[in-house]
Design an enzyme around this catalytic site. Structure first.
Site, PDB file in Angstrom:
ATOM      1  N   CYS A 137       1.949   0.294  -9.913  1.00 14.92           N
ATOM      2  CA  CYS A 137       1.601  -0.455  -8.704  1.00 14.92           C
ATOM      3  C   CYS A 137       0.334  -1.270  -8.998  1.00 14.92           C
ATOM      4  O   CYS A 137      -0.640  -0.737  -9.508  1.00 14.92           O
ATOM      5  CB  CYS A 137       1.389   0.485  -7.525  1.00 14.92           C
ATOM      6  SG  CYS A 137       1.067  -0.429  -6.021  1.00 14.92           S
ATOM      7  N   GLY A 196       0.807  -1.220   0.000  1.00 18.80           N
ATOM      8  CA  GLY A 196       0.000   0.000   0.000  1.00 18.80           C
ATOM      9  C   GLY A 196       0.839   1.269   0.000  1.00 18.80           C
ATOM     10  O   GLY A 196       0.436   2.291   0.567  1.00 18.80           O
ATOM     11  N   LEU A 197       2.008   1.200  -0.616  1.00 22.79           N
ATOM     12  CA  LEU A 197       2.892   2.354  -0.776  1.00 22.79           C
ATOM     13  C   LEU A 197       3.198   3.088   0.532  1.00 22.79           C
ATOM     14  O   LEU A 197       3.123   4.317   0.599  1.00 22.79           O
ATOM     15  CB  LEU A 197       2.292   3.360  -1.776  1.00 22.79           C
ATOM     16  CG  LEU A 197       1.857   2.807  -3.115  1.00 22.79           C
ATOM     17  CD1 LEU A 197       0.356   2.580  -3.130  1.00 22.79           C
ATOM     18  CD2 LEU A 197       2.229   3.747  -4.224  1.00 22.79           C
TER      19      LEU A 197
HETATM   20  O1  RRO Z   1       3.642  -0.641  -2.018  1.00 26.31           O
HETATM   21  C1  RRO Z   1       3.153  -1.574  -2.676  1.00 26.31           C
HETATM   22  O2  RRO Z   1       2.190  -2.233  -2.249  1.00 26.31           O
HETATM   23  C2  RRO Z   1       3.676  -1.955  -3.997  1.00 26.31           C
HETATM   24  C3  RRO Z   1       4.116  -1.059  -4.953  1.00 26.31           C
HETATM   25 BR1  RRO Z   1       4.227   0.779  -4.644  1.00 26.31          BR
HETATM   26  C4  RRO Z   1       4.509  -1.525  -6.240  1.00 26.31           C
HETATM   27  O3  RRO Z   1       4.899  -0.787  -7.162  1.00 26.31           O
HETATM   28  N1  RRO Z   1       4.446  -2.856  -6.472  1.00 26.31           N
HETATM   29  C5  RRO Z   1       4.024  -3.726  -5.535  1.00 26.31           C
HETATM   30  O4  RRO Z   1       3.986  -4.941  -5.795  1.00 26.31           O
HETATM   31  N2  RRO Z   1       3.653  -3.271  -4.303  1.00 26.31           N
END
Ligand code: RRO
Length: 309
Positions: A128, A73-74
């Site tokens: 993402c 979730g970034l």
């Molecule tokens: O933070 C995430 O959940 C996440 C990101 Br930003 C992304 O680019 N790719 C991913 O698998 N998880």
């Protein structure tokens, strides 16, 4: 002796193996530790304008040996805190901020911020895989025009690497749109849109429900997508370098991506819990080249392409 040095979008790197965004890069201390493993460059966790707490747990689960599903979730401290805390210019290897936002304007603000703080290049996360817990919502890199708009808005401030999603029918078209808009490099692949289920609890495995798949199982998909990107860029007469990733866990895997035409690679999931694995892979690449009698990476880059012409 093998020479692993490359120049990527004006940046001189000791070797082509970078730390991928999102793994062992969420604090300044971990980034410092990774700089000591001999990585060619370090990509940071995705940074947004405002802080983000991330999704509720579980956020990462190993669903088969070496294969993971995640929906982090970034989580990140936001641009201001990031610039205060993270070493952008003081480590022994280049640090490349990864930027994430919803609109080209927001992306441009992030690019301006990191450029002013000394970043020489940024990776823009157009991909993402789980923007919303509910069904719906598309990724920027699923629309070539939307991806190109973000590239155009950010390259005004510094060179950018456009990070693409494998969740499209034709990744080559997206890569060419980004190259035409001025991307300094293309990186691929981000994780594959996925879902796993806990049969005992009768609920999704991840707190967010949907997630992204990474690790050894996705390597053949990453290789195919990288090959498709290289073919499409060649066909459109762009020499934009490609950074391959997805399921790399050994020096042989790095070689596989370079044979498909990648200039460099990123490693993420297989480093989980073991930063030293990075050094072993880099040593292994040099040993493979020595054994094969290759002096430069260019001596074997793209060798596989002739099978598809
Ligand atoms: O933070 C995430 O959940 C996440 C990101 Br930003 C992304 O680019 N790719 C991913 O698998 N998880």
């Amino acid at each position: 002796m093998a020479n692993l040095r490359i120049t990527l979008a004006g940046l001189d790197l000791d070797n082509p193996i970078m730390l991928a965004s999102g793994i062992l890069d969420s604090t300044p201390g971990i980034l410092q530790r990774m700089a000591e493993t001999g990585a060619g460059a370090l990509i940071t966790k995705s940074i947004s304008l405002k802080p983000r707490p991330g999704y509720p747990g579980p956020t990462t689960v190993e669903i088969a040996p070496g294969t993971w599903i995640n929906a982090m979730g970034l989580p990140n401290p936001g641009l201001e805190e990031f610039l205060n805390e993270f070493p952008l210019t003081t480590l022994s290897v280049p640090v490349i901020p990864n930027l994430v936002a919803d609109t080209p304007d927001e992306f441009a603000k992030l690019a301006a911020g990191v450029a002013a703080a000394g970043a020489k290049i940024a990776e823009i996360n157009l991909s993402c895989p789980h923007p919303k817990a509910a069904y719906g919502g598309s990724l920027t890199a699923q629309d070539p025009e939307a991806a190109a708009a973000v590239v155009a808005a950010t390259t005004k401030h510094l060179p950018v690497i456009a990070k693409l999603t494998p969740n499209v029918a034709d990744i080559g078209t997206v890569a060419v749109a980004c190259a035409r808009a001025g991307a300094a490099a293309i990186s691929a692949i981000n994780t594959l849109a996925a879902l796993d289920v806990d049969p005992e609890l009768e609920r999704p495995l991840l707190g967010n429900g949907f997630g992204g798949l990474s690790g050894v199982a996705i390597r053949p998909i990453g290789l195919r997508k990288v090959l498709e990107i290289v073919q499409a860029l060649n066909h459109a007469n762009f020499d934009t370098p490609v950074i391959g990733m997805g399921g790399i866990s050994s020096a042989e895997d790095v070689v596989r991506y370079l044979l498909c035409g990648a200039h460099s690679v990123q490693i993420g999931t297989s480093l989980t819990g073991d930063p030293e694995h990075m050094s072993a892979i880099t040593r292994g690449l040099a040993e493979w080249m020595d054994r094969k009698g290759y002096r430069e990476l260019a001596d074997f880059r793209g060798r596989i392409l002739e099978w598809f012409s």
